[in-house]
Design a protein around this motif. Sequence first.
Motif, mmCIF file in Angstrom:
data_model
loop_
_atom_site.group_PDB
_atom_site.id
_atom_site.type_symbol
_atom_site.label_atom_id
_atom_site.label_comp_id
_atom_site.label_asym_id
_atom_site.label_seq_id
_atom_site.Cartn_x
_atom_site.Cartn_y
_atom_site.Cartn_z
ATOM 1 N N UNK A 51 0.821 -1.205 0.000
ATOM 2 C CA UNK A 51 0.000 0.000 0.000
ATOM 3 C C UNK A 51 0.856 1.258 0.000
ATOM 4 N N UNK A 52 1.919 1.266 0.797
ATOM 5 C CA UNK A 52 2.803 2.431 0.845
ATOM 6 C C UNK A 52 3.516 2.630 -0.487
ATOM 7 N N UNK A 53 3.952 1.532 -1.103
ATOM 8 C CA UNK A 53 4.617 1.627 -2.404
ATOM 9 C C UNK A 53 3.693 2.236 -3.448
ATOM 10 N N UNK A 225 2.444 -17.110 -6.043
ATOM 11 C CA UNK A 225 1.144 -16.474 -5.808
ATOM 12 C C UNK A 225 1.226 -15.513 -4.624
ATOM 13 N N UNK A 226 1.762 -15.993 -3.513
ATOM 14 C CA UNK A 226 1.856 -15.155 -2.315
ATOM 15 C C UNK A 226 2.767 -13.954 -2.536
ATOM 16 N N UNK A 227 3.841 -14.164 -3.305
ATOM 17 C CA UNK A 227 4.793 -13.084 -3.518
ATOM 18 C C UNK A 227 4.356 -12.041 -4.518
ATOM 19 N N UNK A 228 3.298 -12.324 -5.276
ATOM 20 C CA UNK A 228 2.877 -11.409 -6.336
ATOM 21 C C UNK A 228 2.530 -10.030 -5.789
ATOM 22 N N UNK A 229 1.916 -9.987 -4.607
ATOM 23 C CA UNK A 229 1.466 -8.709 -4.044
ATOM 24 C C UNK A 229 2.612 -7.824 -3.580
ATOM 25 N N UNK A 230 3.797 -8.396 -3.423
ATOM 26 C CA UNK A 230 4.955 -7.579 -3.025
ATOM 27 C C UNK A 230 6.084 -7.643 -4.046
ATOM 28 N N UNK A 231 5.788 -8.181 -5.222
ATOM 29 C CA UNK A 231 6.786 -8.300 -6.289
ATOM 30 C C UNK A 231 7.001 -6.929 -6.927
ATOM 31 N N UNK A 232 8.211 -6.352 -6.839
ATOM 32 C CA UNK A 232 8.414 -4.986 -7.334
ATOM 33 C C UNK A 232 7.944 -4.763 -8.769
ATOM 34 N N UNK A 233 8.241 -5.658 -9.748
ATOM 35 C CA UNK A 233 7.734 -5.413 -11.097
ATOM 36 C C UNK A 233 6.204 -5.408 -11.167
ATOM 37 N N UNK A 234 5.543 -6.276 -10.389
ATOM 38 C CA UNK A 234 4.077 -6.294 -10.386
ATOM 39 C C UNK A 234 3.524 -5.008 -9.799
ATOM 40 N N UNK A 235 4.144 -4.522 -8.723
ATOM 41 C CA UNK A 235 3.695 -3.265 -8.136
ATOM 42 C C UNK A 235 3.960 -2.094 -9.079
ATOM 43 N N UNK A 236 5.061 -2.149 -9.822
ATOM 44 C CA UNK A 236 5.366 -1.078 -10.773
ATOM 45 C C UNK A 236 4.322 -1.027 -11.884
ATOM 46 N N UNK A 237 3.945 -2.197 -12.418
ATOM 47 C CA UNK A 237 2.922 -2.246 -13.462
ATOM 48 C C UNK A 237 1.587 -1.767 -12.913
ATOM 49 N N UNK A 238 1.271 -2.158 -11.672
ATOM 50 C CA UNK A 238 0.012 -1.739 -11.052
ATOM 51 C C UNK A 238 -0.016 -0.230 -10.851
ATOM 52 N N UNK A 239 1.077 0.329 -10.365
ATOM 53 C CA UNK A 239 1.143 1.783 -10.171
ATOM 54 C C UNK A 239 1.010 2.516 -11.497
ATOM 55 N N UNK A 240 1.653 2.003 -12.534
ATOM 56 C CA UNK A 240 1.563 2.635 -13.850
ATOM 57 C C UNK A 240 0.117 2.608 -14.363
#
Length: 257
Positions: A51-53, A225-240
């Motif tokens: 969430x902070x990211x 699966x568990x790591x997806x929510x904190x995976x930096x590339x996944x969070x970057x795509x989500x933020x974009x």
Amino acid sequence: MDRSRTTLKVEGREVPLCLFRPAGAAPLPGLLYFHGGGFTSGSPEEAAAAAATLAESIPALVVAVGYALAPAHPFPAAIEDAHAAALWLAERAGPIGIVGHDAGGHVAVSLTLLARDRGGPEITAQALLGPMLDPSLTRLAHGEAEDAGSATECARCYRAYLPEAALRLHPYAAPLESRRLGRLPPVLIATAQNDVLRPEAESYAARLIDAGVPTEVTRFAGVTHAGLARHPPALAVTADFFRRRLSGAPSHPSSHR
């Protein structure tokens, strides 16, 4: 980063909200974050890093929602909590997006359907990270060896959340079976390559495309699966995705699509 907490009263329950606001950034769009945990566990605190990211990267006012957990509070308690949180955020920020991981992805999908059918609040965009979407368990990728768990574990989660068999046919509980997927907000669906839940998430993406919903699908290799929510590339795509959908900012190219 400013962090704070508050609670909502929903049908006699206290629903904790954890707020993440980038320092000095205003006005901001809003984003609800629904944590994972198979409907039976998890908390806003466990979602704090993601969430902070997202709050810093979009930027946005991100609210992690402590929705009601089964078996003490089965369907549709979590959805009602999510809807109350969306109404609360709509009064304080806008436009609004929602993101959910695992069972939180199911809650997010249900919220888009409920908000559409109740006439609000308006949800501008949604992102689903390895969502649980199919109570029938007929689309699992059997044989995938990773930590999303077996069909037995998924069945346990759904029994807690949907204790009556008839509930598993409700359109808010079984979105993959719904014939009414139109008029939903644009969606990003992110999956992990070896996730047992990947086929149902990608099937849902296909259903949304058929219904005319703007849909983006991203699959990540080398992440659980568990790591997806904190995976930096996944969070970057989500933020974009939310940066484009909530603020109209240009997209940043990514090699992970």
